[in-house]
Design an enzyme around this catalytic site. Sequence first.
Site, mmCIF file in Angstrom:
data_model
loop_
_atom_site.group_PDB
_atom_site.id
_atom_site.type_symbol
_atom_site.label_atom_id
_atom_site.label_comp_id
_atom_site.label_asym_id
_atom_site.label_seq_id
_atom_site.Cartn_x
_atom_site.Cartn_y
_atom_site.Cartn_z
ATOM 1 N N SER A 128 53.514 81.618 43.014
ATOM 2 C CA SER A 128 54.012 81.341 44.357
ATOM 3 C C SER A 128 53.588 82.418 45.341
ATOM 4 O O SER A 128 53.484 83.585 44.982
ATOM 5 C CB SER A 128 55.530 81.251 44.362
ATOM 6 O OG SER A 128 55.982 81.087 45.699
ATOM 7 N N LYS A 182 59.308 77.599 38.252
ATOM 8 C CA LYS A 182 58.547 77.420 39.498
ATOM 9 C C LYS A 182 58.983 76.133 40.210
ATOM 10 O O LYS A 182 59.073 76.087 41.443
ATOM 11 C CB LYS A 182 57.038 77.387 39.217
ATOM 12 C CG LYS A 182 56.168 77.082 40.447
ATOM 13 C CD LYS A 182 56.271 78.180 41.485
ATOM 14 C CE LYS A 182 55.670 77.994 42.843
ATOM 15 N NZ LYS A 182 54.817 76.985 43.259
ATOM 16 N N HIS A 185 62.142 76.897 41.881
ATOM 17 C CA HIS A 185 61.775 77.734 43.031
ATOM 18 C C HIS A 185 61.364 76.839 44.208
ATOM 19 O O HIS A 185 61.803 77.019 45.343
ATOM 20 C CB HIS A 185 60.627 78.678 42.656
ATOM 21 C CG HIS A 185 59.930 79.298 43.830
ATOM 22 N ND1 HIS A 185 59.019 78.594 44.611
ATOM 23 C CD2 HIS A 185 60.009 80.524 44.381
ATOM 24 C CE1 HIS A 185 58.582 79.365 45.588
ATOM 25 N NE2 HIS A 185 59.170 80.546 45.471
ATOM 26 N N GLU A 189 62.945 76.285 47.772
ATOM 27 C CA GLU A 189 62.099 76.431 48.970
ATOM 28 C C GLU A 189 62.349 75.241 49.931
ATOM 29 O O GLU A 189 62.527 75.431 51.137
ATOM 30 C CB GLU A 189 60.640 76.462 48.509
ATOM 31 C CG GLU A 189 59.586 76.497 49.595
ATOM 32 C CD GLU A 189 58.166 76.442 48.989
ATOM 33 O OE1 GLU A 189 57.874 77.231 48.073
ATOM 34 O OE2 GLU A 189 57.369 75.599 49.428
HETATM 35 C C1 6PG Z 1 54.559 78.402 46.693
HETATM 36 C C2 6PG Z 1 54.665 77.018 47.277
HETATM 37 C C3 6PG Z 1 53.440 76.241 46.952
HETATM 38 C C4 6PG Z 1 53.220 75.119 47.924
HETATM 39 C C5 6PG Z 1 54.071 73.952 47.694
HETATM 40 C C6 6PG Z 1 54.227 73.134 48.946
HETATM 41 O O1 6PG Z 1 55.501 78.734 46.004
HETATM 42 O O2 6PG Z 1 53.584 79.083 46.958
HETATM 43 O O3 6PG Z 1 55.767 76.359 46.766
HETATM 44 O O4 6PG Z 1 53.510 75.887 45.633
HETATM 45 O O5 6PG Z 1 53.362 75.599 49.225
HETATM 46 O O6 6PG Z 1 53.450 73.182 46.717
HETATM 47 O O7 6PG Z 1 54.868 72.027 48.572
HETATM 48 P P1 6PG Z 1 55.029 70.778 49.484
HETATM 49 O O8 6PG Z 1 53.647 70.354 49.921
HETATM 50 O O9 6PG Z 1 55.688 69.810 48.586
HETATM 51 O O10 6PG Z 1 55.847 71.219 50.659
#
Ligand code: 6PG
Length: 481
Positions: A128, A182, A185, A189
Site C-alpha cells: 500500500s 491488505k 486495509h 481506506e
Molecule cells: C493502496 C490502495 C491501492 C489502490 C486501491 C484503490 O493501499 O495503495 O488501496 O491498493 O489505491 O486499489 O482502490 P479503488 O480503485 O477500489 O478505490
Amino acid sequence: MKANIGLIGLAVMGQNLVLNMNDHGFRVAVYNRTLSTVDEFLAGPAKNTQVMGTHSLEELVDSLESPRIVMLMVKAGEVVDQYIGKLLPLLSPGDIIIDGGNSLFTDTTRRTQSLQEKSIHYIGAGVSGGEEGARHGPSIMPGGDKAAWTTVKPILQAISAKVGGHPCCEWVGDNGAGHYVKMVHNGIEYGDMQLISEAYHLLSEGLKLSADEMHDIFAEWNLGVLSSYLIEITANILAYRDENGQPLLEKILDTAGQKGTGKWTGINALELGIPLTLIGEAVFARCLSAQKEERVRAAGLLPKPPRQFNGDRKAMIDAIRDALYAAKIISYAQGFRLMREASEEYGFSLNYGEIALMWRGGCIIRSRFLNDIKQAYDTNPELKNLLLADFFIEAMEKAEAGWRKAVMLGVELGIPTPAMASGLAYYDGYRSERLPANLLQAQRDYFGAHTYERIDRPRGEFFHTDWTGHGGKTASSTYNL
Ligand code: 6PG
C-alpha cells in the site's frame, strides 16, 4: 553478476518498486509483457541504475541468484495464475514467487498451497502507498509460505516505509493472511474516504463554506487527533485551483470508481457474520454515486428540505470533526473485529498491534491514530473490540454529542451521511444490553417455527409456541450463523 530479485510488470507501481529496491542496493532484473516498456524503462527512469532488463521469462529467471525471487506486479486475477504457470517450468525447488498485487486472499491461499506441493514458496504481499509509497517506502503486508520469509525479509523491509526506525513490513501469517489484511486495509481506506467526503458535504452544502474555508478546517484538523495522510491530501485538494483559478474539486464529476477490494471486505464480513456496517455503507455510497443519471432525474422529482443552517457555525464545525473522529473509531473497531474473526476462522494467527504498526507509515490510511490502536493491543492483546479499550471509551465519550449533532444536521437538511450515521447506529447497538431481536425471534417462530430462547431459562434451551392455536407443535431445526 546475477540479480537479487526479478520483477515482472512495469506499470507505475512495479517501476517504482524496482527503483526503490535499486536505491537500497539490490540488483533487480525486470520483465514486462510489452517488451518495449522494458527498454523505455531502462532508457528512462532506470537509466544509470544497476537494473537489468530482460526480454523473456527464461532470460529473467536465468539472471537471478539462487534461491530465485520473482515478484509479480501484474493485474490481480487470472493474469497471476498465467504467470505462475509460465514460471513453474523455469524455477527450481526452493525458489520464491511474491505476488505484490491486490489479489483476493482465497486465491493466495490456493496458490500458496498448490505451489508448496511443488516445493516453490509463495508469498502474497499486500503493498500500500500508491505510486509515491512504492517509490519511497510503502507499507508491505506479506503472508503465505513462511519458509521464504527469512530470504525475502531483508529486501521487503529495506524498501518499506519506516516509522521511528521500525519497518512498516512484518510477517502477517500463513496462506492468504497478507492479502487478507491488505483487503481489510482497503476496506478501511474506503471508510475513511467516505467519512471525509461526508464531512466535506456537511461543511459545503450544510454550512455553505468555501473551498478556502474548508481547506483551513482540514489543515487544522490535520494537527489534532485526525492527523492522517487522507486528511492532509483533502486539505491540499481543497486548495488546488484549475487553469481558471477556480477550485478544481468543484468541477470533478461526482461518480466514484472502485476496483473491488472494498466490496470483497464487505462480502467477507457477511460471510463471517461480523457487522462491518460502516465500510459496507462506504462501498454502497460509491455505487449510489455511480447512478448519476438516475440521481439527477430523482433530484428533479423528489422534494428535499431547505438547506438553511441557522445555528452556531463554529460549534457545528467542531461537531463535524467529532463525528468524523468517532465514526472513524467505529470503522477501525469493526475492521479489527473482522480480522479477529478471520484469524480464527482461517488460522491466520494475526497480531493486531503489529498490523497497526505496519499501517502507521507508507500506506494510504497512515495516521497518528494507529499508535493508539497499537497501544490498546499492547495493553490487552486479547481485546475483543477496540471500543472496549479505556482510550477509546474516553474518546467516544468526548466525541459522542458532536457526532449526534452532525448526523442530525444531515438528517435535518437532507444531506446523506450513510457512514457517519450507520457508525452511530452500530455504536448504539453495540452498547445496548437489550435489542429488539426478541421480536425478530418471535416473528421467526410465529411464521416458521424457528424457535427462541427465553431470558428466564438457561441459554441453549429452545422453545416453540403455537402462536395462532392452529399451528403445529413441531419446531424447525435450529442453526445459527
Ligand atoms: C493502496 C490502495 C491501492 C489502490 C486501491 C484503490 O493501499 O495503495 O488501496 O491498493 O489505491 O486499489 O482502490 P479503488 O480503485 O477500489 O478505490
